[in-house]
Design a protein around this motif. Sequence first.
Motif, short mmCIF file in Angstrom:
data_model
loop_
_atom_site.label_atom_id
_atom_site.label_comp_id
_atom_site.label_asym_id
_atom_site.label_seq_id
_atom_site.Cartn_x
_atom_site.Cartn_y
_atom_site.Cartn_z
N GLY A 1 1.02 -1.22 -0.10
CA GLY A 1 0.15 0.05 -0.43
C GLY A 1 0.53 1.38 -0.17
O GLY A 1 2.10 0.97 -0.32
N PRO A 2 -0.04 2.59 -0.17
CA PRO A 2 1.12 3.93 0.39
C PRO A 2 1.16 4.19 1.70
O PRO A 2 1.52 3.29 2.29
N GLU A 3 2.93 4.76 1.17
CA GLU A 3 3.17 5.17 2.82
C GLU A 3 3.07 5.65 3.27
O GLU A 3 1.94 7.08 2.56
N ASN A 4 2.62 6.50 4.50
CA ASN A 4 3.02 7.61 5.04
C ASN A 4 4.03 7.93 5.98
O ASN A 4 4.56 7.04 6.57
N GLU A 5 4.02 9.08 5.97
CA GLU A 5 4.97 10.15 6.63
C GLU A 5 4.90 10.38 8.17
O GLU A 5 3.47 11.19 8.23
N ILE A 6 5.47 9.98 8.96
CA ILE A 6 5.93 9.92 10.29
C ILE A 6 6.18 11.76 10.64
O ILE A 6 7.72 11.67 9.92
N TYR A 7 5.61 12.42 11.68
CA TYR A 7 6.59 14.10 11.39
C TYR A 7 6.57 13.76 13.05
O TYR A 7 6.17 13.30 13.85
N LEU A 8 8.22 14.45 13.15
CA LEU A 8 7.85 15.18 15.01
C LEU A 8 7.58 16.22 14.95
O LEU A 8 9.15 17.11 13.72
N VAL A 9 7.12 16.50 15.81
CA VAL A 9 6.65 18.04 16.01
C VAL A 9 6.57 19.00 17.05
O VAL A 9 6.63 17.90 18.34
N TRP A 10 6.78 20.18 16.89
CA TRP A 10 6.72 20.79 18.49
C TRP A 10 6.30 22.68 18.28
O TRP A 10 6.55 22.95 16.94
N LYS A 11 6.14 23.11 19.09
CA LYS A 11 5.82 24.32 18.56
C LYS A 11 6.74 25.36 18.24
O LYS A 11 7.91 25.37 18.43
N LYS A 12 6.50 26.55 18.07
CA LYS A 12 7.57 27.88 17.43
C LYS A 12 8.02 28.11 19.02
O LYS A 12 7.01 28.12 19.32
N GLY A 13 9.52 28.69 18.77
CA GLY A 13 9.72 28.06 20.05
C GLY A 13 10.79 27.42 21.05
O GLY A 13 10.79 27.88 21.82
N ALA A 14 9.73 26.49 20.54
CA ALA A 14 9.93 25.39 21.96
C ALA A 14 11.82 25.47 21.74
O ALA A 14 12.24 24.96 22.60
N LEU A 15 11.85 25.19 20.72
CA LEU A 15 13.53 24.42 20.74
C LEU A 15 14.28 25.24 21.92
O LEU A 15 15.79 25.07 21.57
N ARG A 16 13.94 26.80 22.13
CA ARG A 16 14.67 27.51 22.59
C ARG A 16 15.61 27.36 23.99
O ARG A 16 16.13 26.88 24.81
N HIS A 17 14.21 26.21 24.59
CA HIS A 17 14.88 25.66 25.99
C HIS A 17 15.45 24.23 25.21
O HIS A 17 15.30 23.74 24.54
N PRO A 18 16.95 24.09 26.30
CA PRO A 18 17.77 23.68 25.75
C PRO A 18 17.53 21.60 26.42
O PRO A 18 17.62 20.82 25.07
N ARG A 19 16.26 21.35 27.58
CA ARG A 19 15.74 20.60 27.42
C ARG A 19 14.61 19.73 26.10
O ARG A 19 15.25 18.44 25.39
N VAL A 20 13.97 20.71 25.21
CA VAL A 20 13.31 20.07 23.94
C VAL A 20 14.48 19.84 22.74
O VAL A 20 14.75 19.00 21.67
N ASP A 21 15.56 20.94 22.68
CA ASP A 21 16.67 21.24 21.88
C ASP A 21 17.13 19.67 21.72
O ASP A 21 17.44 19.03 20.85
#
Length: 302
Positions: free
Chosen positions: A262-282
């Motif tokens: 069958g077809p392929e589904n793409e899977i994503y890692l998602v976060w809110k804009k600005g979340a990566l400013r926190h070192p733990r999340v990044d």
Amino acid sequence: MSYLTQLKTFVEVYRSGNITRAAARLHMSQPAVTSHIQAMEHIVGKELFVRKARGVEPTAIADDLALQVASHIDILEQKVASIRSRASTDHGTLHLAGPAEYLSFVAGPALANLLQADKVNLVIHTGNKNNTYQLLEDDIAELAITASEPTDAMYEYQMLDKERLILVMNRVQGKLLADKEITASLLNQHKVVSYDEQLPLIRRYFSEVFNAPCESPVAAICPDIRAISSIIKAGIGYSVLPDYLCKEAIAKGELVSLGKSGPENEIYLVWKKGALRHPRVDFAKDVIMAFANINYLASYPD
């Protein structure tokens, strides 16, 4: 010669619309900010700002320059801030949302590696697409794994993996159909087990492979995709499952794979804009992305 400092100053003046405010935010003197702007004007050969009574107004060339460089300056700032503070502030609890089946069958190595760093404690929230995005929106989850590409501008994302949809049937009925051409009309004579009433994976498979609707009688609705495989193995009908949920059962002969892949589904890692400013999340994002395509690159039975 590098002009990163001047570019950073330019972006701050552009965004604030005022040299005094920009100087305060950059912890610089007004003459120093003015000097940086003059340096950039010399480089581009055009005036970047027109002085007004209450600030400065960007010219067309300033609009173009900001469009080209502002996002890159932000990324560099985030990375530098992350490196500067990571040693002392990346410890803590991270909340991750996503589908239980992918987290259970595929994401284990990434999550184990994240925990082995002994910096991040993990709280996992499982649920469907709507639940996952609601957790992000409510700032409960900082990262999310989902097969649904974000459409809202508040989110950023990277493609994490792919899953292929496979048509599987219980081994008794499957062996009887193994030598037959698999068509929509043939399958519609058999019962189907689905994730919900809308037959999401099944409907997509029928549409892309057969260009026809699924009209099979529904034997069961099971909101946990992991359990669908068990129901079918017990002798009930067929379904369409992600490859990682059925590959082992196919290899053991407990399920029969029918028809075309069958077809392929793409899977994503998602976060809110600005979340990566926190070192733990990044930090957590980088560790999880180090295992990108762990499912897609695995070998599966034909």
